[in-house]
Design an enzyme around this catalytic site. Sequence first.
Site, PDB file in Angstrom:
ATOM      1  N   GLU A   1       0.815  -1.223   0.000  1.00 58.36           N
ATOM      2  CA  GLU A   1       0.000   0.000   0.000  1.00 58.36           C
ATOM      3  C   GLU A   1       0.846   1.270   0.000  1.00 58.36           C
ATOM      4  O   GLU A   1       0.336   2.358  -0.292  1.00 58.36           O
ATOM      5  CB  GLU A   1      -0.922   0.010   1.227  1.00 58.36           C
ATOM      6  CG  GLU A   1      -1.999  -1.061   1.225  1.00 58.36           C
ATOM      7  CD  GLU A   1      -3.065  -0.816   0.172  1.00 58.36           C
ATOM      8  OE1 GLU A   1      -3.099   0.288  -0.409  1.00 58.36           O
ATOM      9  OE2 GLU A   1      -3.856  -1.740  -0.098  1.00 58.36           O
TER      10      GLU A   1
ATOM     11  N   GLU B   1       7.490 -21.765   7.996  1.00 53.59           N
ATOM     12  CA  GLU B   1       7.819 -20.892   9.128  1.00 53.59           C
ATOM     13  C   GLU B   1       8.788 -21.531  10.111  1.00 53.59           C
ATOM     14  O   GLU B   1       9.257 -20.875  11.038  1.00 53.59           O
ATOM     15  CB  GLU B   1       6.548 -20.500   9.875  1.00 53.59           C
ATOM     16  CG  GLU B   1       5.880 -21.646  10.617  1.00 53.59           C
ATOM     17  CD  GLU B   1       4.716 -21.169  11.464  1.00 53.59           C
ATOM     18  OE1 GLU B   1       4.751 -21.424  12.682  1.00 53.59           O
ATOM     19  OE2 GLU B   1       3.786 -20.557  10.925  1.00 53.59           O
TER      20      GLU B   1
END
Length: 297
Positions: free
Chosen positions: A83, A114
Amino acid sequence: MNLEKLATEQRNQKTMNLDEMSVCDILQTMNAEDRSVPESISKVIPTIEQLVTATITSMKKGGRLIYVGAGTSGRLGVLDAAECPPTFGVSPHLVIGVIAGGQKAFTEAVEGAEDSKEAGKQDLEKLQLSKNDVVIGIAASGRTPYVIGALQYANEIGAMTGSISCNESAAISQYAAHAIEVVTGHEVLTGSTRLKAGTAQKLILNMISTTTMIGLGKVYQNLMVDVQTTNEKLHHRAKGIISQATGVDVDEAAFYFEKAHGNVKAAIVMALTNMSYEEALVRLDKSEGFVRKAIQR
């Protein structure tokens, strides 16, 4: 792992009969729980302030802001980074979201991604991490190995480090110069940290990126003066910003927008100082991109 000791993994006594609640009761309960999130964040604002201040300093030296996470936490980092270019007119290489498992993991779960500290280090090596960069590790549990590996490597390089977790005494906090621990408590749906924990992370990321960009001169008053006019809607927004910032009408704002070749900052300086486009650019450069300083000079 002792997950059962983490607040984010424990059962919420208010929702023990979640499957028997009416739709309205579920929605009201979730809404009530969500209202506690901003209050939890308010308690850690001093730490967020320290991290933002350090980030602004590093980025003024040419550093980048790099978010590192896995699963929901990683996706939120990628989203916030994505953004920044349209909102603040920065390069897509200035704020970067790194997620365990790579781009595919943004839409699909990549099992086991992960769990590797080495993978966290390797992903930062690919970015050619420097000591001027800022690395913020994001993990609701606060124990994700991938994030720990990334932070360890960032510390070795001498980069500024921060972390965002949703449990006290989080493991990743040990590897961050600025450790944010926002305790959001038990989730409505046990262990589903995309709920309150995810909301807290999103709010904090909003605070970090927005405040950092303000500190880099990307905002005048409360206007997005570095907005990129990549479509018709944003062209209209840019002209509206010029009008709001200077008090001229929309037609005159459009005139300055065209004279400034679509550069909103330059158009504002031109309208308020009667400078030429070239003079406005020089003034902005001397003012490090801050519109207010450019006008005051």
